[in-house]
Design an enzyme around this catalytic site. Structure first.
Site, short mmCIF file in Angstrom:
data_model
loop_
_atom_site.label_atom_id
_atom_site.label_comp_id
_atom_site.label_asym_id
_atom_site.label_seq_id
_atom_site.Cartn_x
_atom_site.Cartn_y
_atom_site.Cartn_z
N GLN A 1 -33.35 -3.23 -25.87
CA GLN A 1 -34.16 -3.46 -24.66
C GLN A 1 -35.61 -3.74 -25.05
OE1 GLN A 1 -32.92 -3.50 -21.38
NE2 GLN A 1 -34.96 -4.29 -20.94
N ASP B 1 -27.70 -10.73 -26.58
CA ASP B 1 -28.84 -11.33 -25.88
C ASP B 1 -29.08 -12.77 -26.36
OD1 ASP B 1 -30.08 -10.02 -23.80
OD2 ASP B 1 -31.26 -8.70 -25.09
N LYS C 1 -27.46 -1.71 -16.81
CA LYS C 1 -26.57 -2.35 -17.79
C LYS C 1 -25.40 -1.42 -18.12
CE LYS C 1 -30.23 -5.30 -19.45
NZ LYS C 1 -31.37 -5.52 -20.35
#
Ligand code: NAD
Length: 303
Positions: A98, A121, A54
């Site tokens: 994460q 997200d 990422k």
């Protein structure tokens, strides 16, 4: 193999990332530098690889990245304090936490702490609710990437019957909401469904997000269906380790009009849409900060 049936996620993701890079450059000319904060708690090896990728993709797209690697014994209070600081920092546009998190941290509590406008997200309940109401909110990266593949492959999705296999919060449910927003008729099939195969065989579009290697074979598919395989399953076969999807690719291929391979299908789309969500968040925050009538408001339209 009939390669004309393959949906090339790598190529589509590269196109999305190139567009993001262009748009980021345009924003920078307006004095705005998009920034993504990535938080990793603990040393889970797979998570470390995801975070590294990422950060790399962000750098390639010209997005500033901030990496927070916290020890596995980080307390919930310490994590919430960091998230609060990042929420208050106007130079940070997106926050990615994460998953999975260590057991001492409540996942929902941590995800809910992220400001909805920085929730790249798309997991905050305000964004989940907004999506189900059909509002333009930040949406989860994997299903949003699947929608891009479907729109590229099928064009207008209106009126098509889509069957989503799986009802997780990360893939299945938002996928169903996005398909509904695109005017599909949507059926969600899950572990308690009765005769999932027969339901699936009615579908023009099948999105498989189950986590069971090669579960869906030709018997599940209507001739000419378009298949998006989200599954990533590691199996041992012929003495070697390999990745396969939830769809039995070789069995499905002769029956479908188009299908994503694993790897190289949905996988690359997730990270591309994380970058796109960071860009969208940066543009929305810049608009919100500018005076309504100000000429200083960035006039970027995101493709
Ligand atoms: P999950 O375990 O949270 O959910 C699986 C879903 O499958 C559940 O809703 C369950 O009801 C359903 N299911 C289980 N058995 C079933 C059966 N026999 N028939 C019908 N439905 C059944 O998984 P998830 O997080 O949604 O992930 C699904 C798969 O997608 C996994 O392989 C995961 O690795 C992969 N994934 C890929 C990406 C990507 O970037 N490509 C992102 C997220 C997840």
């Amino acid at each position: 193999m009939n390669s004309s049936k393959l949906i090339d996620g790598k190529a589509v993701a590269a196109r999305v990332l190139a567009q993001v890079k262009n748009d980021v450059q345009a924003l920078k000319r307006d004095g705005i530098e998009p920034a993504l904060a990535v938080i990793l708690v603990g040393q889970d090896p797979a998570s470390q690889v995801y975070v590294r990728n990422k950060i790399l993709r962000a750098e390639e797209a010209g997005i500033r990245s901030l990496e927070y690697r916290l020890s596995a014994d980080t307390t919930q209070a310490q994590l919430l304090k960091l998230i609060a600081e990042l929420n208050d920092d106007d130079s940070v546009n997106g926050i990615l936490l994460q998953l999975p998190l260590p057991a001492q941290i409540e996942e929902t509590r941590a995800l809910q702490a992220i400001a909805p406008g920085k929730d790249v997200d798309g997991f905050h309940s305000e964004n989940v609710g907004g999506l189900s109401q059909g509002r333009n909110v930040l949406t989860p990266c994997t299903p949003t990437g699947c929608m891009q593949l479907l729109e590229d492959t099928c064009g207008d999705l209106s009126g098509k019957h889509a069957v989503v296999i799986g009802r997780s919060n990360i893939v299945g449910k938002p996928m169903a909401a996005l398909l509904l927003k695109a005017h599909c008729s949507v059926t969600v099939v899950h572990s308690r469904s009765v005769d999932a195969q027969a339901l699936c065989r009615q579908a023009d579009i099948v999105v498989a997000a189950v986590g069971r290697p090669r579960m869906i074979d030709a018997r599940w598919l209507k001739p000419g269906a378009v298949v998006i395989d989200v599954g990533i399953n590691r199996i041992e076969e012929d003495g070697r380790s390999r990745l396969v999807g939830d769809v039995d690719f070789d069995s499905a291929l002769p029956h479908v009009s188009a299908i994503t391979p694993v790897p190289g299908g949905v996988g690359p789309m997730t990270i591309a849409f994380l970058m796109k969500n960071t860009l969208i968040a940066a543009v929305q925050q810049a608009h919100a900060q500018a005076q309504p009538a100000s000429s200083e408001a960035p006039c970027l339209s995101i493709s």
